[in-house]
Enzyme design. Structure first.
Site, mmCIF file in Angstrom:
data_model
loop_
_atom_site.group_PDB
_atom_site.id
_atom_site.type_symbol
_atom_site.label_atom_id
_atom_site.label_comp_id
_atom_site.label_asym_id
_atom_site.label_seq_id
_atom_site.Cartn_x
_atom_site.Cartn_y
_atom_site.Cartn_z
ATOM 1 N N ARG A 74 33.665 36.876 -17.736
ATOM 2 C CA ARG A 74 32.445 36.832 -18.542
ATOM 3 C C ARG A 74 32.589 37.550 -19.889
ATOM 4 N NH1 ARG A 74 28.933 38.834 -13.436
ATOM 5 N NH2 ARG A 74 31.018 39.538 -12.829
ATOM 6 N N ASN B 277 29.779 43.510 -17.577
ATOM 7 C CA ASN B 277 30.403 42.228 -17.252
ATOM 8 C C ASN B 277 30.571 41.343 -18.479
ATOM 9 O OD1 ASN B 277 30.526 42.866 -14.504
ATOM 10 N ND2 ASN B 277 28.444 42.143 -14.181
ATOM 11 N N ALA C 175 55.732 65.244 -67.051
ATOM 12 C CA ALA C 175 54.976 64.028 -66.759
ATOM 13 C C ALA C 175 55.814 62.796 -67.058
ATOM 14 C CB ALA C 175 53.700 64.013 -67.589
HETATM 15 C C1 UD1 Z 1 29.670 44.254 -7.947
HETATM 16 C C2 UD1 Z 1 28.983 44.356 -6.575
HETATM 17 C C3 UD1 Z 1 27.478 44.397 -6.783
HETATM 18 C C4 UD1 Z 1 27.108 45.568 -7.667
HETATM 19 C C5 UD1 Z 1 27.901 45.516 -8.988
HETATM 20 C C6 UD1 Z 1 27.688 46.802 -9.760
HETATM 21 C C7 UD1 Z 1 30.409 43.140 -4.980
HETATM 22 C C8 UD1 Z 1 30.620 41.892 -4.228
HETATM 23 N N1 UD1 Z 1 29.349 43.193 -5.769
HETATM 24 O O1 UD1 Z 1 29.287 43.024 -8.536
HETATM 25 O O2 UD1 Z 1 26.829 44.542 -5.521
HETATM 26 O O3 UD1 Z 1 25.729 45.550 -7.932
HETATM 27 O O4 UD1 Z 1 29.315 45.393 -8.739
HETATM 28 O O5 UD1 Z 1 28.250 46.740 -11.036
HETATM 29 O O6 UD1 Z 1 31.181 44.071 -4.829
HETATM 30 N N2 UD1 Z 1 37.558 43.485 -8.661
HETATM 31 C C9 UD1 Z 1 38.836 43.558 -8.157
HETATM 32 N N3 UD1 Z 1 39.294 42.560 -7.357
HETATM 33 C C10 UD1 Z 1 38.529 41.486 -7.031
HETATM 34 C C11 UD1 Z 1 37.216 41.416 -7.547
HETATM 35 C C12 UD1 Z 1 36.760 42.428 -8.350
HETATM 36 O O7 UD1 Z 1 39.563 44.524 -8.425
HETATM 37 O O8 UD1 Z 1 39.023 40.622 -6.288
HETATM 38 C C13 UD1 Z 1 37.086 44.586 -9.532
HETATM 39 C C14 UD1 Z 1 36.728 44.126 -10.926
HETATM 40 O O9 UD1 Z 1 37.833 44.257 -11.802
HETATM 41 C C15 UD1 Z 1 35.594 45.077 -11.303
HETATM 42 C C16 UD1 Z 1 34.998 45.483 -9.978
HETATM 43 O O10 UD1 Z 1 35.909 45.115 -8.978
HETATM 44 O O11 UD1 Z 1 36.070 46.233 -11.973
HETATM 45 C C17 UD1 Z 1 33.648 44.812 -9.714
HETATM 46 O O12 UD1 Z 1 33.825 43.397 -9.744
HETATM 47 P P1 UD1 Z 1 32.786 42.462 -10.480
HETATM 48 O O13 UD1 Z 1 33.276 41.066 -10.384
HETATM 49 O O14 UD1 Z 1 32.476 42.981 -11.813
HETATM 50 O O15 UD1 Z 1 31.524 42.608 -9.498
HETATM 51 P P2 UD1 Z 1 30.009 42.387 -9.843
HETATM 52 O O16 UD1 Z 1 29.723 40.940 -9.834
HETATM 53 O O17 UD1 Z 1 29.618 43.138 -11.038
HETATM 54 CA CA CA Z 2 30.736 44.307 -12.539
#
Ligand code: UD1
Ligand code: CA
Length: 459
Positions: free
Chosen positions: A16, A228, A423
């Site tokens: 995103r 995000n 200079a």
């Molecule tokens: C996540 C939470 C949500 C919470 C929000 C807070 C889950 C399913 N959801 O959603 O409940 O409200 O954070 O900000 O956990 N990442 C990995 N590996 C993966 C997927 C993600 O390392 O396979 C890392 C991403 O790099 C990121 C973090 O985990 O730093 C959170 O992932 P992201 O996709 O941003 O989750 P949200 O949709 O924001």
């Molecule tokens: Ca997030």
């Protein structure tokens, strides 16, 4: 004492963000988001900190360096799957594990500590850090039962309309009993609208086993901001900037216009310093009492002594003494060192140069790869000619020398103590101490030339 571990989730690409730069490396107040998170976690005296990396793994490791151990998540199958990658290091160990996301840069150590205290006092197997959000869209919602007990977390994309109305959100930060965490993770499935293994599903799994699950709600929603996209990135920048500026103002720094002043989280500023608008102060900068920065100055990784003024100028990775006067429009490039009482005026560039106490270059000069003693006066338009197209060479100007305007000092060359350079000279041989060196062609005056020219024209 209980062992403490932390797992930082930083493997996602951050689709995103629509960026070539991996999400967690986007800077907020000059520091990558994941570094903010790790710096706060480090304050918890952990036995072990593990960062889960995937997209941009090498770049994230370069950024965090020795601050963390790393585990690679080859495929990004969800936050639960991400934590599970640390299984071979953590599973079966006794202790408490904090899980945090690399995209929540505003999280503070104080809040983390409060969450951990809460976790301990409620003897929970899992504690979620939650917050009340005015606009909860995009966050996981905390679903509580009739008795107020946390039951589960439902993601935005899986939530019913009723659930979407809930304003208590999951900040993505948790505390777990380490053994229970890794046991429960085995039971997490990907049966949801995104086909991902969700870490928050652990909550329901523990709940179903009648284990204690608790929530600590932080009063500061701003701390839980998850970045995000770039809209949230700008919000994070604004909030953090405000926190940082307020901290300095409370410590006795005058920030004339906090909305237009950008100070990095690790910058140290002494009392009665004045920071004028448009200034960006970043990295490991330390500024002593009574200095004046700005308007419109950019300072990164510098030490700036007492009473020094940096006006409309740029200074990077340099040591600047006390009572130094810089600018307007000066450029102090890396690895320079300016002694006390130095003056560097408009359109002067200093690069990898030492400038001794009280020396002056007031206008239009380039001083690069040079060692300038104390009490030296460098006239307007002086250039150290340091580069022959292939190699760089040093210029040495000893104490109390006087360099006349518009001189070229072709390095390697030394101007001795107290010497004068006339200079307009182009100096390519050493000048002995106390000597006057003139290196320019002599002037010839042709008397009456113009009237002769004019009388020739008339004929
Ligand atoms: C996540 C939470 C949500 C919470 C929000 C807070 C889950 C399913 N959801 O959603 O409940 O409200 O954070 O900000 O956990 N990442 C990995 N590996 C993966 C997927 C993600 O390392 O396979 C890392 C991403 O790099 C990121 C973090 O985990 O730093 C959170 O992932 P992201 O996709 O941003 O989750 P949200 O949709 O924001
Ligand atoms: Ca997030």
């Amino acid at each position: 004492m209980t062992n403490k571990y932390a797992v930082v989730l930083a493997a996602g690409q951050g689709t995103r963000m629509k960026s070539k730069l991996y999400k967690v490396l986007h800077p907020v107040c000059g520091k990558p988001m994941v570094q903010h998170v790790v710096d706060q976690l480090k304050e918890l005296q952990l036995n072990e900190l593990i960062t889960i990396v995937g997209f941009g793994a090498e770049k994230v490791q370069d950024q965090l360096g020795e601050d963390s151990h790393y585990v690679v998540q080859e495929e990004q199958l969800g936050t639960g799957h991400a934590v599970l990658q640390a299984d071979h290091i953590l599973a079966g160990k006794k202790g408490t594990t904090v899980v945090a996301c690399g995209d929540t840069p505003l999280l503070t150590k104080d809040t983390l500590k409060k969450m951990m205290d809460h976790h301990e006092s409620t003897q929970a197997k899992a504690t979620i850090l939650t917050a009340h959000a005015e606009n909860p869209h995009g966050y996981g919602r905390v679903i509580r039962g009739g008795n107020g007990q946390v039951e589960r977390i439902v993601e935005q994309k899986d939530a019913s309309l009723d659930e979407q109305a809930v304003q208590e959100i999951n900040t993505g930060t948790y505390c777990f009993d380490n053994e229970f965490l890794f046991e429960a993770l085995k039971g997490v499935s990907n049966d949801n609208s995104q086909g991902e293994y969700y870490l928050p599903d652990v909550i329901q799994i523990l709940q179903d086993k009648d284990e204690t699950v608790s929530a600590y709600q932080t009063p500061e929603f701003s701390e839980s901001l998850g970045v995000n996209d770039r809209v949230a990135l700008a919000q994070a920048e604004k909030l953090m900037k405000q926190h940082i500026n307020e901290r300095h103002m409370r410590n006795g720094v005058t920030v004339v216009d906090p909305d237009h002043t950008y100070i990095g989280p690790d910058v140290k500023i002494g009392q009665d310093v004045i920071v004028y608008p448009g200034s960006v102060i970043e990295g490991n900068t330390a500024i002593e009492d009574d200095a004046v920065i700005g308007p419109h100055s950019t300072v990164k990784d510098c030490y700036i002594g007492e009473d020094t003024v940096v006006k409309q100028s740029v200074a990077t990775n340099s040591h600047i003494g006390a009572r130094v006067n810089i600018g307007p429009f000066a450029h102090i490039r890396p690895e320079s060192s300016l002694g006390d009482d130095v003056k560097v005026g408009n359109f002067v560039e200093i690069k990898k140069a030492i400038f001794g106490k009280g020396s002056k270059a007031s206008h239009l000069s380039y001083i690069g790869d040079a060692e300038v003693g104390s009490g030296v006066n460098i006239g307007c338009g002086t250039i150290t000619v340091n580069y022959d197209g292939q190699h760089k060479f040093m210029t040495t100007i000893e104490d109390d020398a006087f360099i006349g305007c518009n001189s070229n000092l072709i390095a390697p060359v030394t101007v001795g103590k107290g010497a004068y350079v006339a200079a307009g000279s182009t100096i390519n041989e050493d000048v002995p101490a106390e000597a006057l060196s003139i290196a320019r062609s002599r002037q010839t005056n042709k008397e009456g030339y113009v009237s002769k020219l004019n009388s020739n024209k008339k004929e």
